[in-house]
Write an enzyme that holds these catalytic residues in place. Sequence first.
Site, PDB file in Angstrom:
ATOM      1  N   ARG A  95      12.186  10.714   1.291  1.00 17.56           N
ATOM      2  CA  ARG A  95      13.314  10.612   0.388  1.00 17.56           C
ATOM      3  C   ARG A  95      13.986  12.008   0.187  1.00 17.56           C
ATOM      4  O   ARG A  95      14.974  12.315  -0.032  1.00 17.56           O
ATOM      5  CB  ARG A  95      12.846   9.829  -0.820  1.00 17.56           C
TER       6      ARG A  95
ATOM      7  N   SER B 124       8.063   4.740  -7.733  1.00 12.40           N
ATOM      8  CA  SER B 124       7.151   5.894  -7.359  1.00 12.40           C
ATOM      9  C   SER B 124       6.161   6.428  -8.576  1.00 12.40           C
ATOM     10  O   SER B 124       4.969   6.541  -8.572  1.00 12.40           O
ATOM     11  CB  SER B 124       8.103   6.918  -6.982  1.00 12.40           C
TER      12      SER B 124
ATOM     13  N   LYS C 159       1.972   5.385  -9.438  1.00 18.23           N
ATOM     14  CA  LYS C 159       0.884   6.506  -9.353  1.00 18.23           C
ATOM     15  C   LYS C 159       0.089   6.474 -10.948  1.00 18.23           C
ATOM     16  O   LYS C 159      -1.003   6.419 -10.828  1.00 18.23           O
ATOM     17  CB  LYS C 159       1.451   7.983  -9.191  1.00 18.23           C
TER      18      LYS C 159
ATOM     19  N   HIS D 139       3.320  10.424 -19.333  1.00 19.10           N
ATOM     20  CA  HIS D 139       4.289  10.926 -17.904  1.00 19.10           C
ATOM     21  C   HIS D 139       5.514  11.436 -18.099  1.00 19.10           C
ATOM     22  O   HIS D 139       6.400  10.611 -18.986  1.00 19.10           O
ATOM     23  CB  HIS D 139       4.133  10.065 -16.891  1.00 19.10           C
TER      24      HIS D 139
ATOM     25  N   ASP E 291       3.370   5.988  -1.368  1.00 19.76           N
ATOM     26  CA  ASP E 291       4.289   6.798  -2.173  1.00 19.76           C
ATOM     27  C   ASP E 291       4.478   8.226  -1.617  1.00 19.76           C
ATOM     28  O   ASP E 291       5.659   8.899  -1.519  1.00 19.76           O
ATOM     29  CB  ASP E 291       4.009   6.778  -3.543  1.00 19.76           C
TER      30      ASP E 291
END
Length: 441
Positions: free
Chosen positions: A168, A183, A187, A82, A161
């Site tokens: 946010r 966050s 995921k 990621h 989230d």
Amino acid sequence: MNMVDVILKKKEGGALSTEEIRAFARGAADGSVPDYQLAALLMAICFRGMDARETTDLTMEMMRSGSVVDLSSIDGVCVDKHSTGGVGDTTTLVLVPLAAACGAKVAKISGRGLGHTGGTLDKLESIPGCSVEESEEAFIRQVKEIGCAVIGQSRDLCPADKALYALRDVTGTVGCVPLIASSIVSKKLASGAGAIVLDVKTGSGALMRTLEESIALARAMVDIGAQAGRPILALVTGMDQPLGTHVGNALEVKEAIDILAGRAGGDLLTVSLELGGRMLVAAGLARDVADGKARMTAALESGAGLRKLAEMIAAQGGDARVCEDVSRLPQAKHLIDVPAPQSGYVSAMDTTAIGYIAQDMGAGRKRKTDVIDPAVGLVMRARLGERVEAGQPLCTLHLNDASQAEALAARMRSAVTIAKERAALPPLVYAAVSPEGVERA
Ligand code: URA
Ligand code: CA
């Protein structure tokens, strides 16, 4: 539970209990806590922070707020990668097929473009016919059959989230290490990853601009992964200029294909091999990082990586012939060079500004409902540290609407600083962060 008490506790700098964090995450997911209380608590967290236990609790509660993908029927460890987001950052399309060609199982749930950054799903959808929506069964079957799949998240993944991120975005509470870390990792855990390699960007095009903030984010995510019992490590890599030379959806697919075909290389390939080598180690398919990188390189040189990308595109309904003939990808009507206004050395780039230029061309969305133009974007023709002569192209704009060219070229000239002296080149890999600690390059 009285949410006002929870807000007051955090406002005073207290650590929230596991039960309080559960009430917060569940209230965000099911809508039972109003947005103004969620927003007030988010702002208090921004000012007061969260300790490691609170951050892990928030991550686990957000993960449990929706469904969790079960990849246990796939043989071996599913490895995921990621990136915290960048410009010209196409590592997924380079390293996923290479890692799968080396025997790794990569079941990847990716995102769309966000702000100035590009998203893998938008890039894949620029390939004619390619779908990023698959049922969980089809997704798992594809990983079993060919070793990799890249799809979008289902509506039910981490709804807490989803709600908190949207708040946010509009309350000035995105830039906060425990909130970003929870966050992202929630995921990754919900998408079933067995082992996780993170690419935390730093520099002018990154979420975190300074090295210290980027290392803090990497450490927070690695700590959560370790507490959740998942093998995890992070590289902190440079985003002081677009990572690849191509920015835009079909353009970035073309660059990934050019790399896998051996026609291109550069920083995008270097970072892809660094990350991919570590994915092979995490999957138990390489002895160490050097061995992992050597295996990835062998898959590149044999053409196995490009063949794997073609298999993945075909499995997702796309025209795999793009891998042999990149002219099958969408092409923009107008190619317009932006000349350097003066001679000198490229000394800095405002990479966020370059990302927004591509977005304004139509490569990204300003509103959720905007439709992306897959063909448009830009190709950088100069990199940091390089000498340019006045009039030599800094980049080439790929446009469908030529009336935009003048204004975009002016913005591009201000995004690139040309100096008399050659400045020191920033490193590509700044640090490696594992549960054992931080190793600076
Ligand atoms: N990406 C995410 O998924 N979450 C954040 O908070 C920031 C970037
Ligand atoms: Ca398994």
